[in-house]
Motif scaffolding. Structure first.
Motif, short mmCIF file in Angstrom:
data_model
loop_
_atom_site.label_atom_id
_atom_site.label_comp_id
_atom_site.label_asym_id
_atom_site.label_seq_id
_atom_site.Cartn_x
_atom_site.Cartn_y
_atom_site.Cartn_z
N PRO A 63 -32.19 -12.01 50.86
CA PRO A 63 -32.53 -11.10 49.75
C PRO A 63 -32.06 -9.68 50.05
O PRO A 63 -32.25 -9.16 51.15
N GLY A 64 -31.42 -9.07 49.07
CA GLY A 64 -30.93 -7.71 49.22
C GLY A 64 -29.55 -7.62 49.84
O GLY A 64 -29.01 -6.53 49.99
N GLU A 65 -28.95 -8.77 50.17
CA GLU A 65 -27.64 -8.76 50.81
C GLU A 65 -26.54 -9.32 49.91
O GLU A 65 -25.45 -9.64 50.39
N GLY A 66 -26.82 -9.44 48.62
CA GLY A 66 -25.79 -9.92 47.71
C GLY A 66 -26.21 -9.76 46.27
O GLY A 66 -27.41 -9.70 45.95
N PHE A 67 -25.24 -9.66 45.38
CA PHE A 67 -25.52 -9.65 43.95
C PHE A 67 -24.36 -10.31 43.22
O PHE A 67 -23.25 -10.45 43.75
N LEU A 68 -24.64 -10.74 42.02
CA LEU A 68 -23.64 -11.43 41.20
C LEU A 68 -23.61 -10.80 39.81
O LEU A 68 -24.59 -10.21 39.35
N VAL A 69 -22.44 -10.89 39.18
CA VAL A 69 -22.27 -10.41 37.81
C VAL A 69 -21.63 -11.54 37.01
O VAL A 69 -20.62 -12.09 37.43
N VAL A 70 -22.25 -11.87 35.88
CA VAL A 70 -21.73 -12.91 35.00
C VAL A 70 -21.62 -12.32 33.60
O VAL A 70 -22.52 -11.60 33.14
N GLY A 71 -20.50 -12.59 32.92
CA GLY A 71 -20.30 -12.12 31.56
C GLY A 71 -20.35 -13.27 30.57
O GLY A 71 -19.80 -14.35 30.84
N PHE A 72 -21.02 -13.05 29.45
CA PHE A 72 -21.15 -14.06 28.40
C PHE A 72 -20.59 -13.52 27.09
O PHE A 72 -20.73 -12.32 26.79
N ASP A 73 -19.98 -14.39 26.29
CA ASP A 73 -19.51 -13.97 24.97
C ASP A 73 -20.64 -14.10 23.95
O ASP A 73 -21.78 -14.44 24.30
N ARG A 74 -20.32 -13.84 22.69
CA ARG A 74 -21.35 -13.84 21.66
C ARG A 74 -21.96 -15.23 21.44
O ARG A 74 -23.06 -15.36 20.88
#
Length: 254
Positions: A71-82
């Motif tokens: 915990p606190g040692e990584g993050f993720l980003v995900v993009g979604f369309d409409r």
């Protein structure tokens, strides 16, 4: 804490214990009808990426079954369309290399597996000859698993994601380096968000993962990252009602 340091934290105020997704507002993403979500649960991330058509398998360094991300040692980003379909993915983690360096971390396969002796195939190997990787010690933020759906490619997605990951990485870790391993063609196209690049970052073969790649090392130093974020935040506080907020900063809304 100085005003500049306070500004840098304000750019990305994060509760790192949150495992569910948090919306991120970005003007360019909004213009493309992309909803960006920030998360910290890599089990959830893998379930999303595995269910995404045309997305290759996530590298083991971002898969909790192969590499532990505390915990606190990584993050993720995900993009979604409409339609709520995944259109982009990206992940960042922090390696504590106080007693090692990034080149050694790659060569020993510790960058990919929690326990290479037990988890790696006997034919797995990673060669790193980039001299700068030998000098990368301390807190190393590593960014990878960037993927965009075909209809969103060539539209500045890497730069948009870099704007997000740079500010989050600085706010969470203030790393000594933020780096990535990328194909030569990406370097040739230009990576302004990574001002430095060097060949020989990794010649990688992971047999059971069906991975065989040769990549360049690209990076930005911690001082350069801080300067970039400070510049962003000074613009934000100089004109908080202007488009500077949405164009150059990250708004996190739990």
């Amino acid at each position: 804490m100085t005003r500049d340091e306070s500004a840098a934290v304000m750019c990305a105020r994060i509760a790192v214990h949150v495992s569910r997704c948090i919306p991120i507002y970005d003007t360019i993403a909004a213009q493309k009808d992309i909803n960006l979500l920030l998360g910290f649960d890599f089990h959830e991330y893998v379930s999303i990426t595995e269910a995404t058509p045309a997305k290759g398998r996530t590298f083991p360094n971002f898969r909790p079954d192969r590499s532990t991300i505390r915990p606190g040692e990584g993050f993720l980003v995900v993009g979604f369309d409409r339609n709520n379909d995944v259109v982009l993915t990206n992940a960042t983690r922090m390696y504590d290399l106080s007693h090692s360096n990034f080149a050694e971390h790659l060569r020993t396969l510790n960058a990919f597996y929690s326990n290479p002796i037990a988890q790696a195939h006997f034919d797995d190997h990673c060669t790193c000859i980039a001299s700068t990787a030998e000098e990368m010690k301390g807190r190393i933020a590593y960014n990878g698993d960037l993927w965009a759906r075909r209809d969103f490619r060539g539209q500045g997605v890497p730069r948009m994601i870099a704007r997000v990951t740079h500010r989050l990485s600085h706010a969470m870790w203030a790393p000594d380096f933020l780096c990535a391993l990328v194909a030569r063609w990406r370097v040739d196209k230009g990576l302004p968000h990574y001002p430095h690049h060097e060949p020989g970052g990794s010649i990688l073969r992971l047999v059971e993962e069906d991975i065989a790649e040769e990549n360049w090392l690209v990076w930005i130093t911690g001082d350069e990252l801080k300067e970039e974020v400070d510049h962003c935040c000074k613009k934000l506080f100089a004109s908080p009602s202007s488009t500077a907020w949405s164009d150059t900063a990250i708004c996190l809304n739990p």
